[in-house]
Motif scaffolding. Sequence first.
Motif, PDB file in Angstrom:
ATOM      1  N   UNK A 108       0.828  -1.205   0.000  1.00 52.41           N
ATOM      2  CA  UNK A 108       0.000   0.000   0.000  1.00 52.41           C
ATOM      3  C   UNK A 108       0.865   1.258   0.000  1.00 52.41           C
ATOM      4  N   UNK A 109       1.939   1.234   0.775  1.00 55.85           N
ATOM      5  CA  UNK A 109       2.846   2.380   0.819  1.00 55.85           C
ATOM      6  C   UNK A 109       3.543   2.584  -0.520  1.00 55.85           C
ATOM      7  N   UNK A 110       3.926   1.495  -1.169  1.00 59.26           N
ATOM      8  CA  UNK A 110       4.546   1.604  -2.499  1.00 59.26           C
ATOM      9  C   UNK A 110       3.550   2.206  -3.481  1.00 59.26           C
ATOM     10  N   UNK A 111       2.297   1.778  -3.379  1.00 61.01           N
ATOM     11  CA  UNK A 111       1.262   2.314  -4.265  1.00 61.01           C
ATOM     12  C   UNK A 111       1.106   3.821  -4.069  1.00 61.01           C
ATOM     13  N   UNK A 118       0.620   8.111   4.788  1.00 60.60           N
ATOM     14  CA  UNK A 118      -0.724   7.958   5.346  1.00 60.60           C
ATOM     15  C   UNK A 118      -1.503   9.256   5.199  1.00 60.60           C
ATOM     16  N   UNK A 119      -0.806  10.385   5.323  1.00 57.33           N
ATOM     17  CA  UNK A 119      -1.461  11.686   5.143  1.00 57.33           C
ATOM     18  C   UNK A 119      -1.967  11.830   3.707  1.00 57.33           C
ATOM     19  N   UNK A 120      -1.215  11.279   2.778  1.00 54.78           N
ATOM     20  CA  UNK A 120      -1.657  11.303   1.379  1.00 54.78           C
ATOM     21  C   UNK A 120      -2.929  10.481   1.205  1.00 54.78           C
ATOM     22  N   UNK A 121      -2.979   9.333   1.908  1.00 57.52           N
ATOM     23  CA  UNK A 121      -4.162   8.476   1.869  1.00 57.52           C
ATOM     24  C   UNK A 121      -5.372   9.193   2.463  1.00 57.52           C
ATOM     25  N   UNK A 122      -5.146   9.949   3.530  1.00 59.44           N
ATOM     26  CA  UNK A 122      -6.214  10.748   4.129  1.00 59.44           C
ATOM     27  C   UNK A 122      -6.770  11.757   3.122  1.00 59.44           C
ATOM     28  N   UNK A 123      -5.857  12.420   2.423  1.00 56.97           N
ATOM     29  CA  UNK A 123      -6.264  13.400   1.424  1.00 56.97           C
ATOM     30  C   UNK A 123      -7.093  12.785   0.322  1.00 56.97           C
ATOM     31  N   UNK A 124      -6.684  11.587  -0.114  1.00 56.42           N
ATOM     32  CA  UNK A 124      -7.406  10.877  -1.170  1.00 56.42           C
ATOM     33  C   UNK A 124      -8.807  10.493  -0.699  1.00 56.42           C
ATOM     34  N   UNK A 163      -5.846   3.072   6.987  1.00 59.90           N
ATOM     35  CA  UNK A 163      -4.791   2.369   7.722  1.00 59.90           C
ATOM     36  C   UNK A 163      -3.555   3.245   7.906  1.00 59.90           C
ATOM     37  N   UNK A 164      -2.836   3.030   9.030  1.00 61.93           N
ATOM     38  CA  UNK A 164      -1.575   3.732   9.262  1.00 61.93           C
ATOM     39  C   UNK A 164      -1.684   4.880  10.233  1.00 61.93           C
ATOM     40  N   UNK A 165      -0.561   5.548  10.439  1.00 61.10           N
ATOM     41  CA  UNK A 165      -0.465   6.663  11.383  1.00 61.10           C
ATOM     42  C   UNK A 165       0.356   7.769  10.735  1.00 61.10           C
ATOM     43  N   UNK A 166      -0.262   8.910  10.521  1.00 60.67           N
ATOM     44  CA  UNK A 166       0.407  10.031   9.852  1.00 60.67           C
ATOM     45  C   UNK A 166       1.636  10.521  10.605  1.00 60.67           C
ATOM     46  N   UNK A 167       1.666  10.300  11.926  1.00 61.45           N
ATOM     47  CA  UNK A 167       2.833  10.699  12.704  1.00 61.45           C
ATOM     48  C   UNK A 167       4.071   9.907  12.305  1.00 61.45           C
ATOM     49  N   UNK A 168       3.844   8.673  11.864  1.00 60.54           N
ATOM     50  CA  UNK A 168       4.940   7.763  11.513  1.00 60.54           C
ATOM     51  C   UNK A 168       5.200   7.768  10.014  1.00 60.54           C
ATOM     52  N   UNK A 169       4.124   7.767   9.233  1.00 60.67           N
ATOM     53  CA  UNK A 169       4.251   7.660   7.774  1.00 60.67           C
ATOM     54  C   UNK A 169       3.619   8.852   7.052  1.00 60.67           C
ATOM     55  N   UNK A 170       4.420   9.656   6.360  1.00 57.13           N
ATOM     56  CA  UNK A 170       3.869  10.766   5.576  1.00 57.13           C
ATOM     57  C   UNK A 170       2.898  10.293   4.496  1.00 57.13           C
TER      58      UNK A 170
END
Length: 349
Positions: A27-30, A123-129, A114-121
Motif C-alpha cells: 500500500x505504501x509503495x502504491x 498515510x497523510x496522502x491516503x487521508x487526502x485521497x 490504515x496507518x499513522x500520519x505521525x509515523x508515515x507521511x
Amino acid sequence: MRKILEIQKQLLPDLMEILKKRYNILHQIKLSELVGRRTLATSLGMTERVLRAETDLFKEQGLIESESAGMRLSSAGEKLVEDLESIVKELFGLTNMEERIREHFGLQQVLIVPGDSDVSPMTKRDLGLAACKVLRKVMGKDDVVAVTGGSTLAQMAEQMTSMSPMKTNWFVPARGGLGESLEYQANTIASMMAKRVGAQYRLLHVPDLLSDEAYQSLMQEPNIHEIVEFIRRARIVVHGIGDAFAMAKRRRVDQQTVDSLRQDGALAEAFGYYFDRNGNVVHKMLSLGLRLEEIQQMQVVIAIAGGASKGEAVHSVLKFGRETVLIIDEGAANVIVKILDAEEQTEVH
C-alpha cells in the motif's frame, strides 16, 4: 467474509499479522508511486534488512518492479492491493472502530485509513485521497465549499485530480491566512482545489489574527465585506483539527493568551476556535471568515485529521458535535477508542 476473517484470526493469528505487514508495504509503495528501499523502510518503521526480504518475495511474485530510482507496483500488484482494500478494514478492525465512533458522536459517516500520519507521511496522502472521494459524493451543482489551511488539507488539494469539471462551483478560504508557509494557507488550498476540478474560487487577503480595531475597519471595506458574505454562503466546509498549543504557536499568539488557553484547559483548535476536553469553546480568534454560527448551520461539515498525536484533539472537537463526516487515520482512531473505553469504565464505576 467477516466470519472467515474471525476464524482466521483465531486459528492463524501469525498469518494475519504477516498479511497486515505485507499489505502495508504494498500500500505504501502504491501511494508513493516510485520509492527507494531506504525511504520506504523509514516510512514503515522497518529495518532495511527486514524490508528487503519482503520486497524480494514481491519481485518473485511479480507484484513489484525495480528500477534505478526505486520500486513501483506492477499491474498485478496494483490489482492485488485493490482487491485487498475491500477486506483490509475488516482485517485491521477498522470497520468496527468506524461504526463505534460514528454511533457515539452521531455522525453520518466515519472513514478510517490504515496507518499513522505521525509515523508515515504517505498515510497523510491516503487521508487526502479519502477526503477527495467524500467531497466528490457530497458536492452538488453551484455549491460553495469553504476550506481551512494546514498540511492535511494541502495534501487533499494535491489529490484532487479525478473529479469532472465543475464550472458552477466555488472554493473559498474559511478564514484569513496564517503566518505560515504559503502552500499551507487556506487561500492557496482553495485556489488549488478549484483549479484541479475546473471550478471557480475567491480569495480573502487578510491576516487570520486581527485586533478588534482592524476587524471593524476591514469589515467597512466594501470588497472585503462582499467576499466575507460570499464565504458565509458555503454549504460545505472542510476543516482540519489541530493541537491547541501547536496552532497557537503557528498563529504567533501572545504569551498571555497562551497562558489563558492553558488555564482554561484548551486541547484542540478548529476553524479558529479552541476547545477543551469536553468540547466547550474556551477561546476564539477574532478573524474574518466563517463564524461558529454559520458552521453550525451548514449541511456538510467534513473534518480531516491524522496521527495518534491528534487523537485527543479530534475527540475534543467531536464532543463539540457539529461534524457530519470524519476522516481520520488508524493512529488517531486508536486513541479516540481508548478515550471512549476509559469514559465507559468511569460511567460503570
